[in-house]
Design a protein around this motif. Structure first.
Motif, PDB file in Angstrom:
ATOM      1  N   THR A  77       0.829  -1.203   0.000  1.00  0.00           N
ATOM      2  CA  THR A  77       0.000   0.000   0.000  1.00  0.00           C
ATOM      3  C   THR A  77       0.864   1.254   0.000  1.00  0.00           C
ATOM      4  OG1 THR A  77      -1.741  -1.193   1.174  1.00  0.00           O
ATOM      5  CG2 THR A  77      -1.842   1.213   1.224  1.00  0.00           C
ATOM      6  N   MET A  78       1.935   1.252   0.790  1.00  0.00           N
ATOM      7  CA  MET A  78       2.843   2.404   0.828  1.00  0.00           C
ATOM      8  C   MET A  78       3.488   2.637  -0.536  1.00  0.00           C
ATOM      9  SD  MET A  78       4.680   1.885   4.544  1.00  0.00           S
ATOM     10  CE  MET A  78       6.014   2.976   4.139  1.00  0.00           C
ATOM     11  N   ILE A  79       3.901   1.566  -1.189  1.00  0.00           N
ATOM     12  CA  ILE A  79       4.539   1.683  -2.498  1.00  0.00           C
ATOM     13  C   ILE A  79       3.529   2.189  -3.534  1.00  0.00           C
ATOM     14  CG2 ILE A  79       5.571   0.362  -4.394  1.00  0.00           C
ATOM     15  CD1 ILE A  79       6.906  -1.378  -2.196  1.00  0.00           C
ATOM     16  N   GLN A  80       2.313   1.648  -3.499  1.00  0.00           N
ATOM     17  CA  GLN A  80       1.278   2.091  -4.439  1.00  0.00           C
ATOM     18  C   GLN A  80       0.930   3.555  -4.220  1.00  0.00           C
ATOM     19  OE1 GLN A  80      -1.860  -0.746  -3.781  1.00  0.00           O
ATOM     20  NE2 GLN A  80      -1.019  -2.209  -5.248  1.00  0.00           N
ATOM     21  N   ASP A  81       0.851   3.972  -2.955  1.00  0.00           N
ATOM     22  CA  ASP A  81       0.552   5.371  -2.660  1.00  0.00           C
ATOM     23  C   ASP A  81       1.663   6.293  -3.159  1.00  0.00           C
ATOM     24  OD1 ASP A  81      -1.809   4.568  -1.490  1.00  0.00           O
ATOM     25  OD2 ASP A  81      -1.079   4.788   0.578  1.00  0.00           O
ATOM     26  N   ALA A  82       2.915   5.864  -2.974  1.00  0.00           N
ATOM     27  CA  ALA A  82       4.050   6.659  -3.444  1.00  0.00           C
ATOM     28  C   ALA A  82       4.033   6.755  -4.968  1.00  0.00           C
ATOM     29  CB  ALA A  82       5.364   6.047  -2.963  1.00  0.00           C
ATOM     30  N   VAL A 139       9.947   9.647  -0.853  1.00  0.00           N
ATOM     31  CA  VAL A 139       8.625   9.590  -0.204  1.00  0.00           C
ATOM     32  C   VAL A 139       8.589   8.454   0.805  1.00  0.00           C
ATOM     33  CG1 VAL A 139       6.189   9.088  -0.602  1.00  0.00           C
ATOM     34  CG2 VAL A 139       7.382  10.663  -2.104  1.00  0.00           C
ATOM     35  N   LEU A 140       9.105   7.293   0.432  1.00  0.00           N
ATOM     36  CA  LEU A 140       9.063   6.141   1.319  1.00  0.00           C
ATOM     37  C   LEU A 140       9.987   6.301   2.511  1.00  0.00           C
ATOM     38  CD1 LEU A 140       8.852   3.303  -1.354  1.00  0.00           C
ATOM     39  CD2 LEU A 140       7.042   4.059   0.193  1.00  0.00           C
ATOM     40  N   GLU A 141      11.124   6.976   2.343  1.00  0.00           N
ATOM     41  CA  GLU A 141      12.033   7.220   3.471  1.00  0.00           C
ATOM     42  C   GLU A 141      11.416   8.167   4.479  1.00  0.00           C
ATOM     43  OE1 GLU A 141      15.669   8.518   1.682  1.00  0.00           O
ATOM     44  OE2 GLU A 141      16.300   6.480   1.209  1.00  0.00           O
ATOM     45  N   HIS A 162      14.503   6.497 -13.621  1.00  0.00           N
ATOM     46  CA  HIS A 162      15.431   6.859 -12.545  1.00  0.00           C
ATOM     47  C   HIS A 162      14.805   7.915 -11.626  1.00  0.00           C
ATOM     48  CE1 HIS A 162      19.166   7.758 -10.483  1.00  0.00           C
ATOM     49  NE2 HIS A 162      18.952   9.036 -10.746  1.00  0.00           N
ATOM     50  N   LYS A 163      14.215   8.934 -12.232  1.00  0.00           N
ATOM     51  CA  LYS A 163      13.603  10.005 -11.444  1.00  0.00           C
ATOM     52  C   LYS A 163      12.410   9.480 -10.642  1.00  0.00           C
ATOM     53  CE  LYS A 163      12.093  14.760 -11.687  1.00  0.00           C
ATOM     54  NZ  LYS A 163      11.879  15.939 -12.518  1.00  0.00           N
ATOM     55  N   ALA A 164      11.632   8.585 -11.231  1.00  0.00           N
ATOM     56  CA  ALA A 164      10.483   8.010 -10.521  1.00  0.00           C
ATOM     57  C   ALA A 164      10.952   7.210  -9.310  1.00  0.00           C
ATOM     58  CB  ALA A 164       9.669   7.116 -11.452  1.00  0.00           C
ATOM     59  N   ARG A 165      11.973   6.376  -9.501  1.00  0.00           N
ATOM     60  CA  ARG A 165      12.504   5.582  -8.373  1.00  0.00           C
ATOM     61  C   ARG A 165      13.054   6.483  -7.284  1.00  0.00           C
ATOM     62  NH1 ARG A 165      15.586   2.687 -12.649  1.00  0.00           N
ATOM     63  NH2 ARG A 165      14.230   1.051 -13.412  1.00  0.00           N
ATOM     64  N   LYS A 166      13.785   7.514  -7.696  1.00  0.00           N
ATOM     65  CA  LYS A 166      14.391   8.449  -6.742  1.00  0.00           C
ATOM     66  C   LYS A 166      13.305   9.173  -5.939  1.00  0.00           C
ATOM     67  CE  LYS A 166      17.622  12.336  -6.757  1.00  0.00           C
ATOM     68  NZ  LYS A 166      18.396  13.235  -7.636  1.00  0.00           N
ATOM     69  N   THR A 167      12.267   9.629  -6.626  1.00  0.00           N
ATOM     70  CA  THR A 167      11.162  10.330  -5.963  1.00  0.00           C
ATOM     71  C   THR A 167      10.437   9.402  -4.996  1.00  0.00           C
ATOM     72  OG1 THR A 167      10.894  11.730  -7.916  1.00  0.00           O
ATOM     73  CG2 THR A 167       9.054  11.654  -6.358  1.00  0.00           C
ATOM     74  N   MET A 168      10.181   8.174  -5.452  1.00  0.00           N
ATOM     75  CA  MET A 168       9.495   7.217  -4.577  1.00  0.00           C
ATOM     76  C   MET A 168      10.351   6.884  -3.359  1.00  0.00           C
ATOM     77  SD  MET A 168       7.500   4.630  -7.131  1.00  0.00           S
ATOM     78  CE  MET A 168       7.034   3.587  -5.776  1.00  0.00           C
ATOM     79  N   ARG A 169      11.646   6.753  -3.558  1.00  0.00           N
ATOM     80  CA  ARG A 169      12.547   6.457  -2.438  1.00  0.00           C
ATOM     81  C   ARG A 169      12.462   7.562  -1.391  1.00  0.00           C
ATOM     82  NH1 ARG A 169      17.319   6.281  -5.032  1.00  0.00           N
ATOM     83  NH2 ARG A 169      16.768   4.253  -5.863  1.00  0.00           N
TER      84      ARG A 169
END
Length: 174
Positions: free
Chosen positions: A113-118, A168-170, A159-166
């Protein structure tokens, strides 16, 4: 491409196309509609489709265009006659037969759920390549073809999507 070849494409790629449609829409009803519209449009465009030129990317691009058109129409309708948004039930899918304990199942669902929300917070320019890469199992070249952008742009958006999600998740994690 004839109807029999199109039926074979549905058998080969239907599951990943459905999963991709689900990631775009977020609920089963809209997913079913988008999935059906995608293949109806594919029937219309079957003569333009070339089985040797990555038909999965062609189908994904049809789904993306239909989804964007639907969102555009919905936004237009909201501007003309605003309506109150209805709360939709949260995504409660999946079975947890493979998890060892109920605690693991809860943690797995919470993490998902956290990953989907991010991912949902991302702009479409970042979200679409991310979903195509991880949900539809498409290569960078296939994504570039479907979105009609250079492969380098796909790589930078991933790359930018992964970085942004990281980020948010951190922030969300304790």
């Amino acid at each position: 491409m004839d109807i029999d070849e199109l039926i074979e494409l549905v058998k080969q790629h239907g599951k990943s196309i459905y999963g991709f449609c689900y990631k775009l829409t977020g609920n089963k009803e809209n997913t079913d509609d988008l999935y059906q519209e995608t293949f109806l449009k594919a029937v219309e465009l079957r003569l333009k489709m070339d089985a040797s030129r990555n038909p999965k990317a062609f189908l994904i691009s049809i789904a993306i265009r239909l989804h964007k058109n639907h969102r555009r129409k919905l936004a237009w309708r909201q501007r003309i006659a605003p309506t109150a948004e209805l709360d939709e039930e949260a995504n409660k899918s999946g079975s947890f037969a493979s998890e060892a304990t109920p605690e693991d199942a809860v943690l797995s669902l919470e993490l998902r759920t956290m990953i989907q929300d991010a991912a949902h917070l991302l702009d479409d320019k970042l979200k679409l390549p991310l979903y195509m890469y991880y949900t539809a199992d498409m290569t960078v070249e296939e994504i570039a073809s479907a979105l009609r952008i250079p492969p380098g742009t796909v790589k930078s958006r991933l790359h930018k999507a992964r970085k942004t999600m990281r980020k948010v998740l951190e922030v969300d994690s304790p």
